[in-house]
Design a protein around this motif. Structure first.
Motif, mmCIF file in Angstrom:
data_model
loop_
_atom_site.group_PDB
_atom_site.id
_atom_site.type_symbol
_atom_site.label_atom_id
_atom_site.label_comp_id
_atom_site.label_asym_id
_atom_site.label_seq_id
_atom_site.Cartn_x
_atom_site.Cartn_y
_atom_site.Cartn_z
ATOM 1 N N VAL A 126 0.876 -1.170 0.000
ATOM 2 C CA VAL A 126 0.000 0.000 0.000
ATOM 3 C C VAL A 126 0.912 1.219 0.000
ATOM 4 N N ARG A 127 0.754 2.088 -1.009
ATOM 5 C CA ARG A 127 1.599 3.271 -1.118
ATOM 6 C C ARG A 127 0.756 4.525 -1.082
ATOM 7 N N GLY A 128 1.073 5.430 -0.180
ATOM 8 C CA GLY A 128 0.321 6.673 -0.155
ATOM 9 C C GLY A 128 1.077 7.740 0.590
ATOM 10 N N ASN A 129 0.542 8.963 0.549
ATOM 11 C CA ASN A 129 1.141 9.991 1.400
ATOM 12 C C ASN A 129 0.579 9.828 2.815
ATOM 13 N N ALA A 130 1.106 10.604 3.741
ATOM 14 C CA ALA A 130 0.787 10.382 5.154
ATOM 15 C C ALA A 130 -0.709 10.520 5.437
ATOM 16 N N VAL A 172 4.916 5.057 3.158
ATOM 17 C CA VAL A 172 4.376 6.401 3.349
ATOM 18 C C VAL A 172 5.366 7.405 2.764
ATOM 19 N N SER A 173 4.939 8.165 1.761
ATOM 20 C CA SER A 173 5.873 9.098 1.111
ATOM 21 C C SER A 173 5.856 10.461 1.774
ATOM 22 N N GLY A 174 6.967 11.157 1.609
ATOM 23 C CA GLY A 174 7.129 12.508 2.158
ATOM 24 C C GLY A 174 8.603 12.857 2.127
ATOM 25 N N PRO A 175 9.013 13.891 2.846
ATOM 26 C CA PRO A 175 10.435 14.288 2.847
ATOM 27 C C PRO A 175 11.345 13.103 3.190
ATOM 28 N N THR A 176 10.992 12.350 4.226
ATOM 29 C CA THR A 176 11.617 11.046 4.478
ATOM 30 C C THR A 176 10.515 10.012 4.359
ATOM 31 N N ASP A 177 10.701 9.043 3.473
ATOM 32 C CA ASP A 177 9.685 8.008 3.271
ATOM 33 C C ASP A 177 9.827 6.954 4.366
ATOM 34 N N VAL A 178 8.706 6.574 4.957
ATOM 35 C CA VAL A 178 8.687 5.569 6.025
ATOM 36 C C VAL A 178 8.033 4.312 5.454
ATOM 37 N N ASN A 190 16.320 10.060 0.793
ATOM 38 C CA ASN A 190 16.601 10.699 -0.499
ATOM 39 C C ASN A 190 15.343 11.419 -0.998
ATOM 40 N N GLY A 191 15.539 12.273 -1.995
ATOM 41 C CA GLY A 191 14.392 12.944 -2.607
ATOM 42 C C GLY A 191 14.638 14.418 -2.774
ATOM 43 N N HIS A 192 13.649 15.095 -3.352
ATOM 44 C CA HIS A 192 13.759 16.542 -3.556
ATOM 45 C C HIS A 192 12.353 17.146 -3.547
ATOM 46 N N PRO A 193 12.196 18.321 -2.939
ATOM 47 C CA PRO A 193 10.861 18.946 -2.892
ATOM 48 C C PRO A 193 10.240 19.172 -4.270
ATOM 49 N N LEU A 194 11.065 19.296 -5.329
ATOM 50 C CA LEU A 194 10.474 19.482 -6.667
ATOM 51 C C LEU A 194 9.575 18.306 -7.061
ATOM 52 N N LEU A 195 9.784 17.142 -6.457
ATOM 53 C CA LEU A 195 8.888 16.005 -6.746
ATOM 54 C C LEU A 195 7.435 16.341 -6.409
ATOM 55 N N THR A 196 7.238 17.201 -5.430
ATOM 56 C CA THR A 196 5.854 17.553 -5.044
ATOM 57 C C THR A 196 5.255 18.591 -5.988
ATOM 58 N N LYS A 197 6.062 19.113 -6.911
ATOM 59 C CA LYS A 197 5.572 20.109 -7.878
ATOM 60 C C LYS A 197 5.298 19.497 -9.249
ATOM 61 N N THR A 199 2.774 16.797 -10.842
ATOM 62 C CA THR A 199 1.602 15.994 -10.486
ATOM 63 C C THR A 199 1.826 14.536 -10.851
ATOM 64 N N GLY A 200 1.396 13.663 -9.985
ATOM 65 C CA GLY A 200 1.519 12.236 -10.260
ATOM 66 C C GLY A 200 2.854 11.634 -9.888
ATOM 67 N N ALA A 201 3.702 12.397 -9.197
ATOM 68 C CA ALA A 201 5.005 11.820 -8.811
ATOM 69 C C ALA A 201 4.811 10.657 -7.842
ATOM 70 N N GLY A 202 3.885 10.795 -6.928
ATOM 71 C CA GLY A 202 3.589 9.679 -6.017
ATOM 72 C C GLY A 202 2.930 8.528 -6.758
ATOM 73 N N CYS A 203 2.030 8.863 -7.658
ATOM 74 C CA CYS A 203 1.322 7.830 -8.440
ATOM 75 C C CYS A 203 2.312 6.992 -9.249
ATOM 76 N N ALA A 204 3.266 7.660 -9.896
ATOM 77 C CA ALA A 204 4.250 6.929 -10.710
ATOM 78 C C ALA A 204 5.173 6.093 -9.826
ATOM 79 N N TYR A 230 14.139 5.950 -7.293
ATOM 80 C CA TYR A 230 13.269 7.046 -7.745
ATOM 81 C C TYR A 230 13.702 8.391 -7.155
ATOM 82 N N THR A 231 13.963 8.390 -5.862
ATOM 83 C CA THR A 231 14.268 9.661 -5.203
ATOM 84 C C THR A 231 15.716 10.106 -5.456
ATOM 85 N N ILE A 232 16.609 9.159 -5.688
ATOM 86 C CA ILE A 232 17.975 9.547 -6.075
ATOM 87 C C ILE A 232 17.948 10.176 -7.472
HETATM 88 N N1 ATP Z 1 9.567 17.478 0.855
HETATM 89 C C1 ATP Z 1 10.087 16.474 0.130
HETATM 90 N N2 ATP Z 1 11.409 16.367 -0.053
HETATM 91 C C2 ATP Z 1 11.952 15.385 -0.780
HETATM 92 N N3 ATP Z 1 11.222 14.407 -1.384
HETATM 93 C C3 ATP Z 1 9.888 14.446 -1.229
HETATM 94 C C4 ATP Z 1 9.246 15.467 -0.462
HETATM 95 N N4 ATP Z 1 7.910 15.227 -0.463
HETATM 96 C C5 ATP Z 1 7.730 14.121 -1.199
HETATM 97 N N5 ATP Z 1 8.905 13.640 -1.672
HETATM 98 C C6 ATP Z 1 9.087 12.481 -2.555
HETATM 99 O O1 ATP Z 1 8.170 12.667 -3.610
HETATM 100 C C7 ATP Z 1 7.616 11.429 -4.048
HETATM 101 C C8 ATP Z 1 6.099 11.529 -4.073
HETATM 102 O O2 ATP Z 1 5.667 11.676 -2.759
HETATM 103 P P1 ATP Z 1 4.379 12.516 -2.353
HETATM 104 O O3 ATP Z 1 4.268 12.389 -0.868
HETATM 105 O O4 ATP Z 1 4.426 13.876 -2.945
HETATM 106 O O5 ATP Z 1 3.263 11.642 -3.038
HETATM 107 P P2 ATP Z 1 1.756 11.960 -3.311
HETATM 108 O O6 ATP Z 1 1.273 13.047 -2.406
HETATM 109 O O7 ATP Z 1 1.002 10.699 -3.299
HETATM 110 O O8 ATP Z 1 1.880 12.488 -4.798
HETATM 111 P P3 ATP Z 1 0.790 12.553 -5.994
HETATM 112 O O9 ATP Z 1 -0.538 12.245 -5.374
HETATM 113 O O10 ATP Z 1 0.904 13.947 -6.531
HETATM 114 O O11 ATP Z 1 1.165 11.551 -7.002
HETATM 115 C C9 ATP Z 1 8.176 10.373 -3.105
HETATM 116 O O12 ATP Z 1 9.215 9.712 -3.751
HETATM 117 C C10 ATP Z 1 8.748 11.166 -1.927
HETATM 118 O O13 ATP Z 1 9.923 10.569 -1.451
#
Ligand code: ATP
Ligand code: TZE
Ligand code: MG
Length: 270
Positions: A126-130, A172-178, A190-197, A199-204, A230-232
């Motif tokens: 199961v993959r989702g944001n928090a 659980v995705s976010g700045p640090t994925d758990v 790993n990761g970068h805030p631009l991933l949240t900009k 759309t669909g980065a989490g979906c992919a 992915y995040t690297i």
């Molecule tokens: N602040 C952040 N810094 C670095 N990486 C981030 C940050 N927030 C999310 N990520 C990374 O971005 C990717 C997508 O996570 P996110 O939590 O944005 O998913 P989501 O909300 O389900 O996205 P979406 O619904 O737009 O597809 C993950 O690989 C996560 O590690």
């Protein structure tokens, strides 16, 4: 390999990237209208083979021959909704790993009921944001639409509860994925805030997890490997881009370029 040993998991993740390129797993997606094209391009770039097979009868038949399946609830139109439970069951019955992404569950009634039904069909991951993980576990109200308003660490108890109840790995995705299988808890920084900009980065990412889960029977390791690669790639892309648009293109380029040595050198798992 010990799935709680960061050095072992790092080595295995690097190796799995090479296995993925050799085998080019066929990933079936029942995903949302927003993320479909980006998801297919991400899968192609990393070396997998995407197929958006999402209508009743076809979808469940395809789940038997696919290497892995993603079911994403982002824009759950009637036909896709009808296809989802049978596809999940067919995947389970044929040992095809499948990933559930419960996009925006919580306040929205149709997808919330559907997500509860699907999670009971035992997704591999199961993959989702928090916010999504909190609401699917019954611990919270959900976020503001598809975006998270909670932190992955704050969703840890919900993730553990979901993982134990359904025998799934929960990522659980976010700045640090758990990421947890209900016993071990691992974190990928790993990761970068631009991933949240984009759309669909989490979906992919969910689709990439389906690809890795087809190569590695320990779904905890598969989810960590997918997240790390992915995040690297996102970190490397961010160094070369000037905003969300150029980042999205650079990210796809870096997914195609990233190699095992780069994963070993940069992976931040603990
Ligand atoms: N602040 C952040 N810094 C670095 N990486 C981030 C940050 N927030 C999310 N990520 C990374 O971005 C990717 C997508 O996570 P996110 O939590 O944005 O998913 P989501 O909300 O389900 O996205 P979406 O619904 O737009 O597809 C993950 O690989 C996560 O590690
Ligand atoms: C923006 C959006 N709306 C429904 S699904 C989706 C893609 C990110 O989850
Ligand atoms: Mg999402």
């Amino acid at each position: 390999m010990r799935s709680d040993d960061p050095a072992d998991v790092t080595d295995r993740s690097a190796e799995l990237l090479e296995v993925l390129r050799e085998r080019s797993p066929l990933v079936q997606n029942i995903t949302n209208a927003v993320a479909t094209n980006f998801t297919a391009n991400v899968l192609l770039a990393i070396g997998a083979s995407p197929a958006m097979v999402d209508i009743p009868t076809e979808a469940e038949e395809f789940a038997r021959i696919a290497s892995g399946v993603l079911i994403n609830l982002g824009t759950p139109h009637e036909e896709a909704r009808a296809a989802m439970p049978a596809t999940a069951q067919a995947a389970r019955a044929s040992d095809t790993p499948w990933v559930l992404d419960p996009v925006a569950v919580g306040a929205l009634p149709v997808r919330t009921t559907l997500a509860r039904e699907l999670v009971a069909l035992r997704p591999t991951i199961v993959r989702g944001n928090a916010s999504e993980i909190l609401s699917l576990a019954g611990f919270g109200e959900g976020g503001r639409g598809v975006e998270s308003t909670d932190s992955p660490e704050g969703a840890l108890d919900a993730a553990l509860s979901l993982a134990r109840e359904h025998g799934a790995v929960v990522a659980v995705s976010g700045p640090t994925d758990v990421i947890t299988d209900g016993r071990q808890v691992m974190r990928v920084s790993n990761g970068h805030p631009l991933l949240t900009k984009v759309t669909g980065a989490g979906c992919a990412l969910g689709a990439v997890m389906a690809a890795f889960a087809s190569l590695e029977s320990d779904a905890l390791v598969a989810a960590i490997a997918a997240t790390s690669v992915y995040t690297i790639a996102a970190e490397l892309a961010a160094e070369k881009s000037s905003g969300p648009g150029s980042f999205a293109a650079a990210f796809v380029d870096e997914l195609a370029r990233i190699d095992a040595d780069t994963v070993r050198a940069r992976m931040a798992v603990a």
